[in-house]
Design a protein around this motif. Structure first.
Motif, PDB file in Angstrom:
ATOM      1  N   VAL A   1       0.209  -2.234 -15.500  1.00  0.00           N
ATOM      2  CA  VAL A   1       1.468  -1.499 -15.333  1.00  0.00           C
ATOM      3  C   VAL A   1       2.622  -2.204 -16.043  1.00  0.00           C
ATOM      4  CG1 VAL A   1       0.749  -0.455 -13.151  1.00  0.00           C
ATOM      5  CG2 VAL A   1       1.948  -2.659 -13.115  1.00  0.00           C
ATOM      6  N   ASP A   2       2.300  -3.158 -16.924  1.00  0.00           N
ATOM      7  CA  ASP A   2       3.327  -4.000 -17.539  1.00  0.00           C
ATOM      8  C   ASP A   2       3.889  -3.454 -18.842  1.00  0.00           C
ATOM      9  OD1 ASP A   2       1.257  -4.622 -19.452  1.00  0.00           O
ATOM     10  OD2 ASP A   2       0.567  -6.235 -18.127  1.00  0.00           O
ATOM     11  N   GLY A   3       3.315  -2.407 -19.399  1.00  0.00           N
ATOM     12  CA  GLY A   3       3.843  -1.805 -20.625  1.00  0.00           C
ATOM     13  C   GLY A   3       3.599  -2.609 -21.886  1.00  0.00           C
TER      14      GLY A   3
ATOM     15  N   GLU B   1      -3.551   4.741  -2.967  1.00  0.00           N
ATOM     16  CA  GLU B   1      -3.061   5.973  -3.592  1.00  0.00           C
ATOM     17  C   GLU B   1      -4.032   6.387  -4.701  1.00  0.00           C
ATOM     18  OE1 GLU B   1       1.076   7.597  -5.725  1.00  0.00           O
ATOM     19  OE2 GLU B   1       0.782   5.461  -5.343  1.00  0.00           O
ATOM     20  N   SER B   2      -4.149   7.676  -4.941  1.00  0.00           N
ATOM     21  CA  SER B   2      -5.052   8.179  -5.972  1.00  0.00           C
ATOM     22  C   SER B   2      -4.349   8.330  -7.309  1.00  0.00           C
ATOM     23  CB  SER B   2      -5.629   9.541  -5.552  1.00  0.00           C
ATOM     24  OG  SER B   2      -6.386   9.420  -4.374  1.00  0.00           O
ATOM     25  N   VAL B   3      -5.085   8.056  -8.383  1.00  0.00           N
ATOM     26  CA  VAL B   3      -4.575   8.315  -9.723  1.00  0.00           C
ATOM     27  C   VAL B   3      -4.461   9.838  -9.902  1.00  0.00           C
ATOM     28  CG1 VAL B   3      -5.008   8.041 -12.195  1.00  0.00           C
ATOM     29  CG2 VAL B   3      -5.680   6.230 -10.603  1.00  0.00           C
ATOM     30  N   PRO B   4      -3.348  10.332 -10.453  1.00  0.00           N
ATOM     31  CA  PRO B   4      -3.200  11.778 -10.654  1.00  0.00           C
ATOM     32  C   PRO B   4      -4.382  12.364 -11.425  1.00  0.00           C
ATOM     33  CG  PRO B   4      -1.123  10.670 -11.073  1.00  0.00           C
ATOM     34  CD  PRO B   4      -2.153   9.592 -10.897  1.00  0.00           C
ATOM     35  N   ARG B   5      -4.881  13.508 -10.970  1.00  0.00           N
ATOM     36  CA  ARG B   5      -6.066  14.122 -11.567  1.00  0.00           C
ATOM     37  C   ARG B   5      -5.928  14.391 -13.068  1.00  0.00           C
ATOM     38  NH1 ARG B   5     -10.058  16.719  -8.298  1.00  0.00           N
ATOM     39  NH2 ARG B   5      -9.797  16.209  -6.092  1.00  0.00           N
ATOM     40  N   PRO B   6      -4.785  14.924 -13.534  1.00  0.00           N
ATOM     41  CA  PRO B   6      -4.673  15.173 -14.980  1.00  0.00           C
ATOM     42  C   PRO B   6      -4.811  13.901 -15.810  1.00  0.00           C
ATOM     43  CG  PRO B   6      -2.966  16.371 -13.787  1.00  0.00           C
ATOM     44  CD  PRO B   6      -3.593  15.437 -12.806  1.00  0.00           C
TER      45      PRO B   6
ATOM     46  N   THR C   1       0.845  -1.196   0.000  1.00  0.00           N
ATOM     47  CA  THR C   1       0.000   0.000   0.000  1.00  0.00           C
ATOM     48  C   THR C   1       0.881   1.247   0.000  1.00  0.00           C
ATOM     49  OG1 THR C   1      -0.122   0.205   2.409  1.00  0.00           O
ATOM     50  CG2 THR C   1      -1.755  -1.224   1.328  1.00  0.00           C
ATOM     51  N   TYR C   2       0.306   2.343  -0.444  1.00  0.00           N
ATOM     52  CA  TYR C   2       1.036   3.615  -0.455  1.00  0.00           C
ATOM     53  C   TYR C   2       1.423   4.023   0.965  1.00  0.00           C
ATOM     54  CZ  TYR C   2       2.064   8.539  -1.363  1.00  0.00           C
ATOM     55  OH  TYR C   2       2.678   9.760  -1.446  1.00  0.00           O
ATOM     56  N   GLN C   3       0.519   3.797   1.906  1.00  0.00           N
ATOM     57  CA  GLN C   3       0.782   4.189   3.284  1.00  0.00           C
ATOM     58  C   GLN C   3       1.949   3.394   3.871  1.00  0.00           C
ATOM     59  OE1 GLN C   3      -2.220   3.467   1.951  1.00  0.00           O
ATOM     60  NE2 GLN C   3      -3.024   5.580   1.901  1.00  0.00           N
ATOM     61  N   GLU C   4       2.005   2.097   3.576  1.00  0.00           N
ATOM     62  CA  GLU C   4       3.096   1.271   4.089  1.00  0.00           C
ATOM     63  C   GLU C   4       4.422   1.669   3.455  1.00  0.00           C
ATOM     64  OE1 GLU C   4       4.400  -3.459   4.517  1.00  0.00           O
ATOM     65  OE2 GLU C   4       2.584  -2.905   3.428  1.00  0.00           O
ATOM     66  N   PHE C   5       4.395   1.958   2.133  1.00  0.00           N
ATOM     67  CA  PHE C   5       5.626   2.298   1.430  1.00  0.00           C
ATOM     68  C   PHE C   5       6.201   3.617   1.930  1.00  0.00           C
ATOM     69  CE2 PHE C   5       8.146   4.100  -1.988  1.00  0.00           C
ATOM     70  CZ  PHE C   5       8.886   3.015  -2.437  1.00  0.00           C
TER      71      PHE C   5
ATOM     72  N   VAL D   1       0.629   3.482  -9.368  1.00  0.00           N
ATOM     73  CA  VAL D   1      -0.323   3.858  -8.320  1.00  0.00           C
ATOM     74  C   VAL D   1      -0.512   2.665  -7.399  1.00  0.00           C
ATOM     75  CG1 VAL D   1      -2.679   4.607  -7.842  1.00  0.00           C
ATOM     76  CG2 VAL D   1      -1.461   5.493  -9.852  1.00  0.00           C
ATOM     77  N   PHE D   2      -0.056   2.801  -6.169  1.00  0.00           N
ATOM     78  CA  PHE D   2      -0.220   1.732  -5.187  1.00  0.00           C
ATOM     79  C   PHE D   2      -1.669   1.677  -4.690  1.00  0.00           C
ATOM     80  CE2 PHE D   2       4.449   1.872  -3.579  1.00  0.00           C
ATOM     81  CZ  PHE D   2       4.819   0.905  -4.490  1.00  0.00           C
TER      82      PHE D   2
END
Length: 300
Positions: free
Chosen positions: A121-123, A213-218, A67-71, A209-210
């Motif tokens: 997220v694998d491209g 965590e939120s996806v960036p607004r743009p 999670t983002y919080q743990e990281f 995005v963990f």
């Protein structure tokens, strides 16, 4: 055939020996006018050897992702993530696009698909030639500094980590997860050394995005604009369990646009689907390309 409230939906179930053609014909009717946005999920990459989170063999059944919080909350959490990711990410990097990815690119080149949004997220969409795919949750091949914002290639970080950790004892690892990490014994994690940003000394994080965590607004707005301008939405291999993907199904359905879903297993968007196909993407998508080519040829 499953019924979906508020729609006349077609459903093709995974019947042994059944042809994907019926599903392809229904999907072709949605795509034939062009202007369709694709929303892809982990199910599109399973045939490239990358597991999903929520499918029949999904890793959430036995794996809790970082999670983002743990990281961000502890160096111990970051050490655990980078050790496990260092052990597993090259398996993600070696993955090749499958027939489904290539079919999506073929549909884009042919003008049926106007844009691609991926939760993966694998491209692999980029590797298949879909360079403009919007990677909603980021990409594992990039690293971002949380202090200065500098983005660098994952290869650059890999060189630095190998320089500090040599033949990392945990490098063999176990089963790779969708986020590119593997389970490792605690003793292997404790011995792993991490590195700071080479520019400012800040904390490095994969440009993904963990959970939590939120996806960036743009980025979200770019996707909203794509869906708004589209004639319809085609969902491929996503259970739509998280709002980051489900919102686009709701957006399309609210605007009265067709929503086609191809996924093995139920999704949170099934009640808004006008076409629902439950067959493997590697079979359905090439068949869809062939069906559209045949329809175009028949029209002269």
């Amino acid at each position: 055939m499953a019924a979906f409230s508020g729609s006349s939906a077609f459903s093709a179930g995974p019947v042994p020996g059944a042809s994907a053609a019926p599903g392809a014909k229904e999907l072709a009717r949605v795509l034939k006018g062009g202007g369709i946005v694709v929303l892809s999920g982990a199910g599109l990459s399973t045939e490239s050897g990358i597991p999903d989170y929520r499918g029949v063999s999904g890793t959430l059944r036995h794996h809790t992702p970082m999670t983002y919080q743990e990281f961000t909350g502890s160096e111990e959490g970051r050490r655990r993530y980078w050790a496990r990711s260092h052990a597993g990410w090259r398996r993600i990097a070696r993955a090749e696009p499958n027939a489904g990815h290539h079919a999506v690119e073929s549909l884009r080149r042919s003008g049926y698909v106007s844009g691609v949004i991926t939760q993966n997220v694998d491209g692999l969409h980029r590797a298949a030639g879909t360079r403009e795919a919007v990677e909603l949750h980021g990409g594992l091949d990039r690293v971002v500094c949380l202090a200065c914002g500098r983005i660098t290639a994952r290869e650059e970080l890999d060189v630095r980590l190998r320089g500090l950790n040599g033949d990392f004892a945990g490098a063999a690892g176990g089963r790779v997860n969708p986020d590119g990490d593997v389970e490792l014994p605690e003793e292997a994690v404790r011995s792993f050394r991490i590195v700071p940003c080479a520019t400012c000394g800040g904390v490095l994080k994969p440009d993904v995005v963990f959970f939590g965590e939120s996806v960036p607004r743009p980025r979200v707005q770019r996707c909203v604009d794509l869906v708004d301008a589209a004639r319809g939405l085609l969902v491929l291999g996503s259970s739509l369990s998280v709002m980051s993907g489900l919102r686009f199904v709701r957006q399309s359905a609210k605007a009265g646009k067709p929503v086609a879903i191809v996924n093995q297993g139920a999704t949170r968007g099934d009640d808004r689907a006008t076409v629902r196909v439950g067959l493997p993407l590697g079979a359905v998508l090439p068949s869809l390309v062939e069906q559209l080519a045949a329809d175009r040829a028949a029209q002269g």
